[in-house]
Write an enzyme that holds these catalytic residues in place. Structure first.
Site, short mmCIF file in Angstrom:
data_model
loop_
_atom_site.label_atom_id
_atom_site.label_comp_id
_atom_site.label_asym_id
_atom_site.label_seq_id
_atom_site.Cartn_x
_atom_site.Cartn_y
_atom_site.Cartn_z
N HIS A 49 3.52 -1.27 1.17
CA HIS A 49 2.49 -2.22 0.71
C HIS A 49 2.61 -2.34 -0.82
O HIS A 49 1.74 -1.92 -1.57
CB HIS A 49 1.11 -1.70 1.11
CG HIS A 49 0.02 -2.73 1.05
ND1 HIS A 49 0.24 -4.03 0.65
CD2 HIS A 49 -1.31 -2.65 1.34
CE1 HIS A 49 -0.89 -4.70 0.70
NE2 HIS A 49 -1.84 -3.90 1.12
N GLN A 84 -0.15 -3.96 -3.31
CA GLN A 84 -1.35 -3.12 -3.47
C GLN A 84 -1.14 -2.10 -4.59
O GLN A 84 -2.04 -1.82 -5.39
CB GLN A 84 -1.61 -2.38 -2.14
CG GLN A 84 -2.75 -1.37 -2.19
CD GLN A 84 -4.10 -2.04 -2.32
OE1 GLN A 84 -4.39 -2.96 -1.59
NE2 GLN A 84 -4.91 -1.59 -3.26
N ASP A 118 -6.87 6.13 2.81
CA ASP A 118 -6.71 4.85 3.50
C ASP A 118 -7.18 5.05 4.94
O ASP A 118 -7.45 6.19 5.35
CB ASP A 118 -5.23 4.42 3.44
CG ASP A 118 -5.01 2.98 3.92
OD1 ASP A 118 -6.00 2.25 4.11
OD2 ASP A 118 -3.83 2.60 4.10
N ARG A 154 -6.39 -6.66 -7.49
CA ARG A 154 -5.38 -7.33 -6.67
C ARG A 154 -5.12 -8.74 -7.22
O ARG A 154 -3.98 -9.19 -7.28
CB ARG A 154 -5.85 -7.43 -5.20
CG ARG A 154 -5.89 -6.13 -4.42
CD ARG A 154 -4.55 -5.49 -4.25
NE ARG A 154 -3.57 -6.33 -3.61
CZ ARG A 154 -3.39 -6.45 -2.28
NH1 ARG A 154 -4.14 -5.75 -1.45
NH2 ARG A 154 -2.45 -7.24 -1.79
N1 CP Z 1 -5.77 -3.73 0.91
C1 CP Z 1 -5.42 -4.81 1.65
O1 CP Z 1 -4.24 -5.14 1.81
O2 CP Z 1 -6.46 -5.53 2.13
P1 CP Z 1 -6.34 -6.71 3.19
O3 CP Z 1 -5.81 -6.10 4.49
O4 CP Z 1 -7.73 -7.23 3.34
O5 CP Z 1 -5.39 -7.74 2.66
#
Ligand code: CP
Length: 305
Positions: A129, A132, A224, A292
């Site tokens: 990811h 993020q 998470d 973000r």
């Molecule tokens: N943290 C994140 O990626 O959030 P979403 O799944 O809402 O995009």
């Protein structure tokens, strides 16, 4: 040559610029300075999974930079009816300026990138990811001012966010401890790559099943969700395995007094984190989410020319 952001490692040579320039873009925006660098540019956004932050932040970033974003759900596009990833890549390459792709499988993100003549940004897959993580390190830098000597403790599942966070910590030279239940550690490849990066900075990179060891004296406590999208069948088993890894007041009492609590969100309150921690004065989860927006701006500016 085009630039894809599929892994945090695709930012390894200028990760510091992503962080510092992301913070500058945020400051400029708050001061009302106009930036039209995406004028007449279009971002195609394919989301195979749900999203609040990634979708809204990329779409808003494009709007604020004078460009446009198109949300594409496989339910509504031909990819969902059998058109190949490769053909989709070739078609979109002739129409838009970059593609953001949230996919179930990493191999599809790679395939899209290999068949596109335009940049591809990984909006989360089963391995990483990366977008993020730019926002996360912006948040840590804003709050703590530096990375060297900081202890980041990630407690929870060795998932995609954990993999990317480990690589990011290795790149900035922060000490990183990850505590997971046995059997839920990050994969060997991410441990090896992160340790190799950490060695260059002489920083710590430790994987343990002992959450106390990880959180003790931590500057940052991160968690998470325990059950990622696509893992719903494992819910019961995972919730049982992760029960003692909940971030609660007892757990964070081991951290430094001025620790910050981070979570990429969405949070499952009462599972991986309690309300008392998520809503405490140490929690920066909504700043992290706001970042973000500005992280996506620097990512877009770096890849769309
Ligand atoms: N943290 C994140 O990626 O959030 P979403 O799944 O809402 O995009």
């Amino acid at each position: 040559m085009k630039r894809d952001i599929i892994s945090v490692l695709d930012m390894k040579n200028d990760f510091g610029e992503f962080i510092d320039d992301g913070i500058k873009l945020k400051r400029n925006f708050k001061q009302g300075r106009k930036d039209s660098s995406m004028d007449r540019k279009t971002l195609g956004m394919i989301f195979e999974k749900a999203s609040t932050r990634t979708r809204v932040s990329f779409e808003t970033a494009m709007t604020q930079l004078g460009g446009h974003a198109i949300y594409l759900s496989p339910r509504d596009m031909q990819m969902g009816r059998g058109e190949t990833v490769a053909d989709t890549a070739r078609v979109l390459s002739g129409m838009v300026d970059a593609i953001l792709y949230r996919a179930f499988e990493h191999k599809n993100v790679v395939e899209l990138a290999e068949n596109s003549s335009i940049p591809v940004i990984n909006g989360l897959d089963d391995l990483e990811h990366p977008t993020q993580i730019v926002a996360d390190f912006m948040t840590i830098k804003e709050r703590k001012g530096h990375f060297s000597g900081l202890k980041i403790a990630y407690v929870g599942d060795g998932n995609n966010t954990a993999n990317s966070l480990m690589l990011g910590a290795g790149l900035v030279g922060a000490d990183f401890w990850i505590a997971t239940p046995e059997g839920y550690e990050p994969s060997e490849r991410f441990i090896r790559d992160s340790k190799s990066l950490a060695r260059k900075h002489k920083s710590e990179m430790e994987v343990t099943n002992d959450y106390r060891e990880a959180v003790r004296n931590a500057d940052v406590v991160y968690t998470d969700v325990w059950v990622s999208m696509g893992e719903e069948k494992e819910k019961e088993k995972k919730e049982k395995a992760f029960k003692s890894y909940q971030i609660n007041e007892k757990m964070v009492s081991l951290a430094k007094k001025d620790y910050i609590f981070m979570h990429c969100l969405p949070a499952h309150r009462g599972l991986e984190v309690t309300n008392r921690v998520a809503d405490s004065k140490n929690s920066v989860i909504f700043e992290e989410a706001e970042n973000r927006l500005h992280a996506e701006k620097i990512i877009l500016k770096k890849v769309i020319r």
